[in-house]
Motif scaffolding. Structure first.
Motif, PDB file in Angstrom:
ATOM      1  N   ASN A   1      -7.455  -4.380  -4.606  1.00 57.13           N
ATOM      2  CA  ASN A   1      -6.656  -3.527  -3.725  1.00 57.13           C
ATOM      3  C   ASN A   1      -7.586  -2.832  -2.745  1.00 57.13           C
ATOM      4  OD1 ASN A   1      -3.999  -2.038  -3.126  1.00 57.13           O
ATOM      5  ND2 ASN A   1      -5.444  -0.363  -3.435  1.00 57.13           N
TER       6      ASN A   1
ATOM      7  N   LEU B   1      -3.246  -6.112  -1.049  1.00 54.86           N
ATOM      8  CA  LEU B   1      -3.428  -6.503  -2.443  1.00 54.86           C
ATOM      9  C   LEU B   1      -3.557  -8.025  -2.508  1.00 54.86           C
ATOM     10  CD1 LEU B   1      -3.379  -5.202  -5.342  1.00 54.86           C
ATOM     11  CD2 LEU B   1      -0.988  -5.938  -5.446  1.00 54.86           C
TER      12      LEU B   1
ATOM     13  N   GLN C   1       2.356  -4.210  -5.560  1.00 59.36           N
ATOM     14  CA  GLN C   1       2.326  -2.746  -5.725  1.00 59.36           C
ATOM     15  C   GLN C   1       3.630  -2.262  -6.337  1.00 59.36           C
ATOM     16  OE1 GLN C   1      -0.522  -1.609  -5.246  1.00 59.36           O
ATOM     17  NE2 GLN C   1      -1.489  -2.235  -3.338  1.00 59.36           N
TER      18      GLN C   1
END
Length: 735
Positions: free
Chosen positions: A414, A384, A182
């Protein structure tokens, strides 16, 4: 877990039948043996050292053609191409005294060439040298490399910036696979620990040809710790203490190898209190704790070579929200805070044929990110999961031509589990194919390549239309063709020129495409734009280097044009008292470079004087300045090297003076930053007491306790200075 099984299936099904051995002797130009010289085959992670008579042996090597490297400090690195097919080769290698530093292999380039032979200028720094600068974190160390900076939130969170580009525009590789954690968020750190990392290579320019989307601004390529030499066992423990944060960093490593098997494991614990500014106050909740575990297994025989590595990293980060408030030296984080768990699994395989070879890299990254607001129930929770692969086939060499064709891919999901959503549930799929060729004649090297990529992004609908937190479902596809052309030549024995032309691209990330809510880190209401196009850039790089026995200089210049540069702009409206900002696109350009000198005068060769200056300017086509452009910086270091009898070796003392100029070119969301000068001291070496050896280094950073604010500090808007004086003591024992 199916990806993990795939790792081992691929790694254990490669068979080639041959029995090969390389042995020989390494001497200097006077025919004196050189003990402890390093002899390696980097392509299969095989390495040994010469004995007291300069002799070496490498067993159980697959058939095929490799590059054999022989290196020793103070001598020029020798490289030979070795062809093996069920035979034993005897070598006699002569090393000549080096004019400059020891030449090293650039792993981030698919051709795995020495830096002196490489078409693109790549900055290579050992982690040991970065740690000797006394920095508390890996990203702080990286920010000392010319052309590299960091967007920081105190000492705990830092994001790399390469020549003015950051976030998703800089790609990070660890263990041979791309990091996915991320990384689009300004408040999301690097997520890597320097323990168990050998070195870092910095590509300052578009590297989309080799890495695809998100390498538009450059690449940080971290090389993991090497295994022990065959039939050897090594253990070490290191401890670092930091006065400012009352911090401690502890690392323990074990590794052993036989002729066929290689094992290593390393654990690290890093803990810090709130950092202290020069007036004595501490910045509340900048404390952090980190646990890191790295392990590796390698196997090779006459049939195949494979290396499996695993890294677990756990971060507990305080998020500074109240500035300078409650004063504490506690290391237990307050709310709000972040908890980030990362697992990285990688498998690197080599298949060698008679005149060609196949490299297969597989990676699986699991990133679990939680944000806690006022309780241990996460308000934000994202998982993720990323599987990626790289396959490179090295075609048989045709005369002076070397060609590689390859394919890369990524599958990423995700998923949200918290009360709030920063980005929606989504799936991303990448696929790319490429070819690159290298032609070498005389003192000239030409390298060219072309690549095609496709990225598909599909997200789920969430929330109610017109309300905060509504995410419209998207199903987008992004395509891009890119190419690169590089040329290197030696104008003379000492003067080298490199010229590179390369294009790159970046597909918009989920935050830019789908945002609809308050971004707490920037205190604004952000609205995404699902109609955003690829960022597409074209960069020209020119590098000149001069190296003689006692004097070196370099000049790097670049011009980088980015079409459809994505930026955020105020709409002039408000939602719930927050100013609304929209994601937009415009053409932009960045330009600048780095210059530097290194002088070690004769006969006082122990004295080294280095100086470098770096500058970057970034502007949109309408003349507005781009955000997060680092200020110009002038870095000067005076270093003395010395030894004392038999008890002190590789001793050094450094005086570092860094002058950062005022940043008068700032975007509409930023303010001017004043200039400042920092003074840093360092002292260290290898000490022998009886038969015990240990390395020690002592650093005093910001020695004069200067009050300053970095232009890229996220705490700047609150008027909070950067860290004050910090004294670091580091000790490393080899058991």
């Amino acid at each position: 877990m199916k990806f993990i099984y795939l790792f081992f299936i691929v790694g254990c099904t490669m068979m080639i039948n041959a029995q090969n051995k390389i042995s020989g002797i390494v001497t200097d130009s006077n025919n004196n043996p050189i003990p402890s010289a390093t002899v390696s085959l980097p392509e299969i992670h095989k390495e040994t050292s010469t004995d007291k008579d300069g002799k070496f042996t490498l067993n159980n090597i697959p058939q095929g053609t490799f590059k054999l490297l022989v290196s020793f400090m103070g001598y020029e690195t020798q490289t030979q191409t070795i062809s093996l097919s069920g035979n034993e080769i005897q070598l006699s290698i002569v090393l000549n005294e080096a004019i400059t530093h020891m030449d090293e292999v650039i792993v981030s380039n698919v051709f795995k060439r020495l830096q002196s032979q490489n078409v693109m200028k790549v900055e290579l720094e050992s982690i040991k040298s970065l740690q000797q600068k006394g920095t508390a974190t890996l990203i702080e160390g990286l920010a000392t490399i010319p052309g590299v900076s960091q967007v920081s939130t105190g000492t705990s969170i830092g994001k790399p910036v390469i020549r003015g580009l950051s976030g998703n525009r800089v790609l990070v590789y660890s263990q041979g696979v791309r990091m996915e954690n991320q990384q689009f968020g300004e408040e999301h750190g690097l997520g890597l620990n320097d323990s168990g990392v050998e070195s870092v290579e910095v590509i300052k320019g578009p590297a989309s040809l080799l890495y695809g989307s998100d390498a538009l601004g450059g690449v940080l390529y971290f090389n993991p710790e090497k295994f022990a030499n065959p039939n050897d066992f090594k253990a070490d423990v290191s401890q670092r203490f930091f006065s400012n944060t009352l911090g401690s960093n502890t690392s323990l490593g074990l590794k052993t190898s036989t002729d066929k098997w290689k094992f290593l494991v390393r654990g690290n614990y890093n803990t810090h209190s709130d950092y202290q500014i020069p007036d004595g106050d501490r910045v509340t909740n900048t404390r952090f704790n980190e646990k890191d575990l790295k392990a590796g297994i390698g196997y090779n025989n006459a049939s195949f070579a494979t290396v499996f590595r695993y890294n677990f990293n756990q971060l507990d980060l305080g998020i500074p929200e109240d500035g300078i408030a409650e004063q504490s030296t506690s290391k237990k984080t307050n709310f709000p805070s972040q908890g980030v768990d990362s697992h990285i699994l990688s498998l690197h395989n080599n298949v060698f044929f008679k005149n060609s070879k196949l490299d297969i890299d597989l990676g699986y990254i699991y990133n679990d990110r939680k944000e806690f607001e006022d309780s241990f129930t996460p308000i934000l929770h994202m998982k993720l999961k990323t599987f990626n692969y790289t396959v490179n086939y090295h075609l048989p060499k045709k005369g002076k031509f070397e060609t590689i064709i390859g394919a890369q891919g990524m599958n990423q999901t995700n998923t949200n589990f918290g009360e709030e959503l920063l980005i929606p549930d989504a799936t991303t799929n990448d696929f790319g194919i490429y070819a690159t060729s290298l032609y070498e004649w005389g003192k000239n090297v030409l390298q060219a390549g072309i690549r095609y990529d496709n990225r598909k992004v599909a997200s789920e609908n969430h929330g109610t239309i017109g309300n905060e937190g509504y995410f419209e479902a998207i199903d987008k596809s992004f395509d891009s063709f890119n190419a690169s052309l590089g040329y290197k030549t030696n104008f003379s024995e000492n003067l080298t020129m490199r010229l590179n032309l390369a294009s790159g691209f970046r597909a918009p990330n989920l935050a830019e495409l789908t945002s609809n809510g308050v971004h707490e880190g920037s205190n604004r209401y952000e609205i995404g734009n699902s109609n955003l196009d690829n960022e597409q850039n074209f960069q020209t790089d020119l590098n000149l280097e001069y190296k003689s026995t006692h004097f070196e200089w370099f000049v790097n210049g670049f011009y980088n044009h980015i079409a459809n540069y994505i930026f955020i702009s105020p709409s002039g409206t408000q939602v719930d008292g927050y100013d609304v900002y929209n994601y937009e696109q415009s053409n932009a350009a960045l330009f600048g470079g780095e210059v530097g000198v290194h002088f070690h005068p004769h006969p006082i060769d122990w004295l080294h004087l280095t100086s470098s200056f770096e500058t970057v300017t970034g502007r949109k086509d309408n003349g507005d300045d781009l955000p997060l452009i680092p200020a110009n910086r002038w870095n000067n270091t005076f270093k003395a090297e010395f030894e004392q009898g038999n008890w002190l070796k590789d001793g050094f003392a450094t005086l570092n003076i860094v002058y950062t100029l005022a940043q008068n070119n700032f975007s509409e969301f930023e303010t001017k930053t004043n200039d400042y000068t920092l003074v840093n001291l360092g002292l260290g070496g290898e000490i022998t007491i009886n038969k015990s050896k240990f390395n020690v280094n002592l650093n005093a950073n910001n020695l004069l306790n200067k009050t300053y604010v970095s232009h890229l500090s996220r705490l700047k808007t609150d008027g909070i200075p950067n860290i004050g004086r910090n004294i670091m003591l580091g000790i490393n024992f080899k058991i």
